[in-house]
Design an enzyme around this catalytic site. Structure first.
Site, PDB file in Angstrom:
ATOM      1  N   GLU A  36      53.770  34.945  40.472  1.00  0.00           N
ATOM      2  CA  GLU A  36      52.789  35.263  41.503  1.00  0.00           C
ATOM      3  C   GLU A  36      52.017  33.994  41.861  1.00  0.00           C
ATOM      4  OE1 GLU A  36      51.763  39.677  41.574  1.00  0.00           O
ATOM      5  OE2 GLU A  36      50.444  38.774  40.106  1.00  0.00           O
ATOM      6  N   GLY A  74      46.819  38.386  47.759  1.00  0.00           N
ATOM      7  CA  GLY A  74      45.759  38.939  48.605  1.00  0.00           C
ATOM      8  C   GLY A  74      45.410  38.092  49.817  1.00  0.00           C
ATOM      9  N   GLY A 107      50.240  44.280  45.039  1.00  0.00           N
ATOM     10  CA  GLY A 107      48.820  44.613  44.946  1.00  0.00           C
ATOM     11  C   GLY A 107      48.416  45.506  46.105  1.00  0.00           C
ATOM     12  N   GLY A 108      47.861  44.896  47.141  1.00  0.00           N
ATOM     13  CA  GLY A 108      47.285  45.635  48.265  1.00  0.00           C
ATOM     14  C   GLY A 108      48.163  46.748  48.825  1.00  0.00           C
ATOM     15  N   SER A 166      51.186  39.153  48.374  1.00  0.00           N
ATOM     16  CA  SER A 166      51.201  39.571  49.783  1.00  0.00           C
ATOM     17  C   SER A 166      52.524  40.187  50.228  1.00  0.00           C
ATOM     18  CB  SER A 166      50.830  38.395  50.695  1.00  0.00           C
ATOM     19  OG  SER A 166      49.485  38.022  50.471  1.00  0.00           O
ATOM     20  N   LYS A 195      44.737  47.422  40.721  1.00  0.00           N
ATOM     21  CA  LYS A 195      43.528  46.635  40.429  1.00  0.00           C
ATOM     22  C   LYS A 195      42.312  47.548  40.247  1.00  0.00           C
ATOM     23  CE  LYS A 195      45.504  42.821  43.006  1.00  0.00           C
ATOM     24  NZ  LYS A 195      45.306  41.537  43.616  1.00  0.00           N
ATOM     25  N   ASN A 246      50.190  47.295  41.356  1.00  0.00           N
ATOM     26  CA  ASN A 246      48.971  46.969  40.615  1.00  0.00           C
ATOM     27  C   ASN A 246      47.782  47.416  41.474  1.00  0.00           C
ATOM     28  OD1 ASN A 246      46.816  45.797  39.304  1.00  0.00           O
ATOM     29  ND2 ASN A 246      47.387  43.680  39.783  1.00  0.00           N
ATOM     30  N   HIS A 259      47.494  38.357  34.417  1.00  0.00           N
ATOM     31  CA  HIS A 259      47.374  38.307  35.882  1.00  0.00           C
ATOM     32  C   HIS A 259      46.426  37.162  36.259  1.00  0.00           C
ATOM     33  CE1 HIS A 259      46.268  39.428  39.962  1.00  0.00           C
ATOM     34  NE2 HIS A 259      47.378  40.139  39.993  1.00  0.00           N
ATOM     35  N   GLU A 262      44.074  36.990  38.219  1.00  0.00           N
ATOM     36  CA  GLU A 262      42.651  37.378  38.295  1.00  0.00           C
ATOM     37  C   GLU A 262      42.039  37.445  36.895  1.00  0.00           C
ATOM     38  OE1 GLU A 262      43.257  40.854  40.715  1.00  0.00           O
ATOM     39  OE2 GLU A 262      43.870  39.563  42.369  1.00  0.00           O
TER      40      GLU A 262
END
Ligand code: PEP
Length: 259
Positions: free
Chosen positions: A166, A172, A233-234, A212, A11, A9, A94, A96
């Site tokens: 998640e 994150g 993600g990251g 993470s 983002k 993802n 998600h 967010e």
């Protein structure tokens, strides 16, 4: 046997040229990992370019969100037919989206139903906040989110969906769930699906862990029996890391097939 999944993802990161460059950097390293499902989810404006960049591979493209209506006066939104033209998957609900844009369970459900109606595989996100976790409400929150998100689906439709557990406190933050926590909580989500649908649906649906993930922690998490893959993600913004995670996922999948 549930086919493992690794999904990235991106983002709100990467301009169109940057996204195309990242996809091109990943392409060769991911090309041979065909035993697992690999999905990359760039921003909307890069979907077309990234899809072209990975042409000739089995890498799937996913959107990060979409509206549930097919068309209409919804300024700034993207509809299922628009997504369907470019993607096979779509991330729905998600955390967010839930926390920054007020997406409630009913909205998440409408989007899940719309995705399936348009031939897209939803990656449905569920997860408790830190406060909910500390208050011992994890089971209650996941039960509610999962039940409501999948409401109205047939068992067959639910079995073909993907759920991503998640925990919000892990997204994150650099604080991934422990392998045991991820396994236990995903088991709980599977239990809810078994109750709402039936045992074969619970046994068939893929449930991912997200929060993470990096190549240092991932082998121990993906080795857990309830974990069918990861939503990243990251680390998915770095070709080397995402390829490493995909390689680790394939190795875990191969190990899971051994008697
Ligand atoms: C995510 O946002 O889906 C996610 C899992 O992020 P990160 O890997 O950066 O924690």
């Amino acid at each position: 046997m549930r086919k493992f999944v690794i999904a990235g993802n991106w983002k709100m990161h990467k301009t169109l040229p940057q996204a195309v460059a990242l996809a091109s950097d990943m392409k060769e390293g991911l090309r041979t990992l065909e035993e697992i499902d690999i999905i990359i989810c760039p921003p909307f404006i890069a979907l077309d370019g990234v899809r072209d960049a990975v042409q000739g591979t089995k890498i799937c493209i996913g959107a990060q969100n979409m509206h549930w209506e097919a068309e209409g006066a919804f300024t700034g939104e993207i509809s299922p037919p628009m997504v369907q033209d470019l993607c096979t998957h779509v991330i729905i609900g998600h955390s967010e989206r839930r926390s920054h844009f007020g997406e409630a369970d009913t909205m998440v459900n409408r989007k899940v139903v719309a995705a399936i109606a348009h031939g897209l595989t939803p990656i449905v996100c569920v997860g408790e906040t830190d406060d909910e976790n500390r208050a011992g409400k994890t089971r209650e929150v996941l039960d509610r989110q999962t039940t409501r998100a999948l409401a109205g689906l047939s068992a067959q439709q639910a079995a073909a969906a993907i759920v991503a557990y998640e925990p919000v406190w892990a997204i994150g933050t650099g604080r991934a769930a422990s392998p045991a926590e991820a396994n236990e909580t995903i088991g709980l989500v599977r239990e809810v699906i078994g109750r709402e649908f039936d045992a074969p649906t619970a046994a068939a649906i893929r449930i991912l862990y997200g929060g993470s993930i990096n190549p240092g922690v991932w082998p121990d998490i993906i080795a857990q029996p309830e974990v069918d893959g990861g939503l990243v993600g990251g680390a998915s913004l770095f070709a080397e890391d995402f390829i490493a995670l995909a390689v680790q996922t394939r190795a875990a999948y191969a190990a899971s097939l051994r008697p």
